[in-house]
Design an enzyme around this catalytic site. Structure first.
Site, mmCIF file in Angstrom:
data_model
loop_
_atom_site.group_PDB
_atom_site.id
_atom_site.type_symbol
_atom_site.label_atom_id
_atom_site.label_comp_id
_atom_site.label_asym_id
_atom_site.label_seq_id
_atom_site.Cartn_x
_atom_site.Cartn_y
_atom_site.Cartn_z
ATOM 1 N N HIS A 52 -76.329 93.894 45.636
ATOM 2 C CA HIS A 52 -77.206 92.742 45.516
ATOM 3 C C HIS A 52 -77.936 92.559 46.846
ATOM 4 O O HIS A 52 -77.440 92.979 47.897
ATOM 5 C CB HIS A 52 -76.413 91.495 45.141
ATOM 6 C CG HIS A 52 -75.328 91.145 46.113
ATOM 7 N ND1 HIS A 52 -74.102 91.777 46.122
ATOM 8 C CD2 HIS A 52 -75.289 90.234 47.119
ATOM 9 C CE1 HIS A 52 -73.351 91.268 47.083
ATOM 10 N NE2 HIS A 52 -74.050 90.339 47.711
ATOM 11 N N HIS B 51 -78.650 91.407 50.112
ATOM 12 C CA HIS B 51 -77.902 90.584 51.050
ATOM 13 C C HIS B 51 -77.879 91.220 52.436
ATOM 14 O O HIS B 51 -78.142 92.403 52.591
ATOM 15 C CB HIS B 51 -76.456 90.395 50.567
ATOM 16 C CG HIS B 51 -75.603 91.611 50.722
ATOM 17 N ND1 HIS B 51 -75.733 92.730 49.922
ATOM 18 C CD2 HIS B 51 -74.609 91.907 51.601
ATOM 19 C CE1 HIS B 51 -74.859 93.647 50.284
ATOM 20 N NE2 HIS B 51 -74.161 93.183 51.316
#
Length: 375
Positions: free
Chosen positions: A193, A195
């Site tokens: 994801h 990040h």
């Protein structure tokens, strides 16, 4: 702001929550955040992380040890939600559902922890690893990337980094705050994801310490910022510039150690994220997105890189010599060959380049992007 349609800055909202395992979660947004959000965690109990430091006498630097990280989460199965940090699909994610834009939470498996205590006694000096490791999730959409987020989100991220630096840097143990993003499995990412992380150290690490020493010597000799002067000279030369406006610049440095290395910074003196003015933050968001999109477009694939942001230590001093800036380290040597450190680089610390910065800058300059249409 009225009369300035380029300005992306909006009042930042934040909400602090506590996870069931005791970790902190802070949500950020350009708009109000609902009061009824609850912080989830896949883990019911605290980790009780207790990393420690050992002094390396030959290198004159600290090394951190956190053996419990061997049990940390790795890549989830293909069908699994990438926002969930555990391989068990029945567990909840680290982030609550709700209307917010960025989440920051304590790393479950930190290499540094403020509560560290009682380091072991060995044949070299040891100390508690009294720092902090945070995860910064850029978006709730697991299928996008920082390059494809709107400019307003990137400007908000710059504010978030400033807020975290101010908050964490105020702790008496913390001396340096380093936001960074590892992008892609090629540079070791285990969760996909969008990040990054923030490492907050109880000392100034060796790499920024060496850069700070060089900046300090230059400032004492010239009365100006080394990096601001470098940016001025790069702008005047123009051969390696990828983005430039009144407040920010992005360029391939003439002294690049990595192929496609890029630096991004404000053009005027600015020691840290908290010192950014709204126009600087606006321009820096545009410069950052320009670089990211050029990387993505050059190879027409998700582009792996390390993005590290350097700023002043959190020791309360003015640091007029220091300039906030990002350095990008992509792992590519050519279009089809990964760049790994060679013997001279690992063993001697002298980097050997077989491609000129002017060549890689030219390639990136030829990449057409659209800042507004990419989100």
């Amino acid at each position: 702001r009225a009369g300035c349609d380029r300005t992306l800055l909006i009042a930042m909202h934040s909400k602090e929550l506590k996870k069931p395992d005791g970790r902190n979660l802070t949500l950020y947004s350009n708009g109000p955040i609902a009061d009824d959000l609850v912080a989830p965690s896949p883990f019911p109990d605290p980790q009780h992380a207790n990393p420690h430091l050992r002094w390396h006498p030959l290198r004159g630097e600290w090394v951190t040890y956190a053996a419990f990280r061997q049990n940390r989460t790795y890549q989830p199965p293909p069908q699994y939600n990438p926002l969930a940090p555990t391989i068990d699909p029945a567990n909840p994610t680290e982030m609550p559902a709700g209307d917010y834009e960025i989440a920051v939470f304590d790393n479950r498996f930190p290499s540094l922890a403020l509560e560290s205590h009682d380091p072991p006694s060995v044949t070299v000096q040891t100390a508690p690893a009294n720092g902090q490791c945070e995860v910064v999730v850029f978006t709730q959409d697991p299928n996008t990337a920082l390059a494809h987020l709107p400019l307003s989100r990137i400007a908000l991220l710059l504010q978030v980094w400033g807020d975290r630096t101010t908050r964490v840097g105020s702790h008496p143990h913390i001396q340096y705050v380093l936001p960074f993003e590892n992008r892609g499995a090629e540079v070791g990412v285990t969760l996909h994801h969008p990040h990054g992380q923030i490492y907050s150290y109880p000392f100034v690490p060796s790499v920024p310490a060496r850069m700070l020493a060089q900046e300090r010597d230059y400032y004492q000799q010239h009365g100006s910022s080394m990096l601001c002067d470098m940016a001025r000279d790069e702008a005047a030369d123009g051969k390696r510039v990828l983005y430039q406006d009144d407040f920010a610049i992005a360029f391939v440095p003439a002294c690049a150690r990595y192929p496609y290395e890029v630096w991004v910074m404000p053009t005027a003196p600015c020691k840290d994220f908290a010192a950014l003015t709204p126009p600087q933050r606006d321009s820096l968001a545009r410069a950052l997105k320009t670089v990211l999109l050029k990387y993505e477009t050059l190879w027409n694939r998700p582009f792996p890189y390390l993005m590290a942001w350097y700023q002043a230590p959190t020791d309360g001093a003015e640091h007029p010599e220091t300039q906030l800036h990002a350095q990008f380290y992509p792992p590519y040597r050519t279009r089809d060959r990964l760049k790994y450190l060679a013997g001279t680089e690992l063993a001697a610390g002298m980097f050997a380049m077989d491609v000129l910065p002017e060549t890689t800058a030219y390639e990136l300059q030829q990449v057409e992007i659209d800042l507004e249409e990419s989100a």
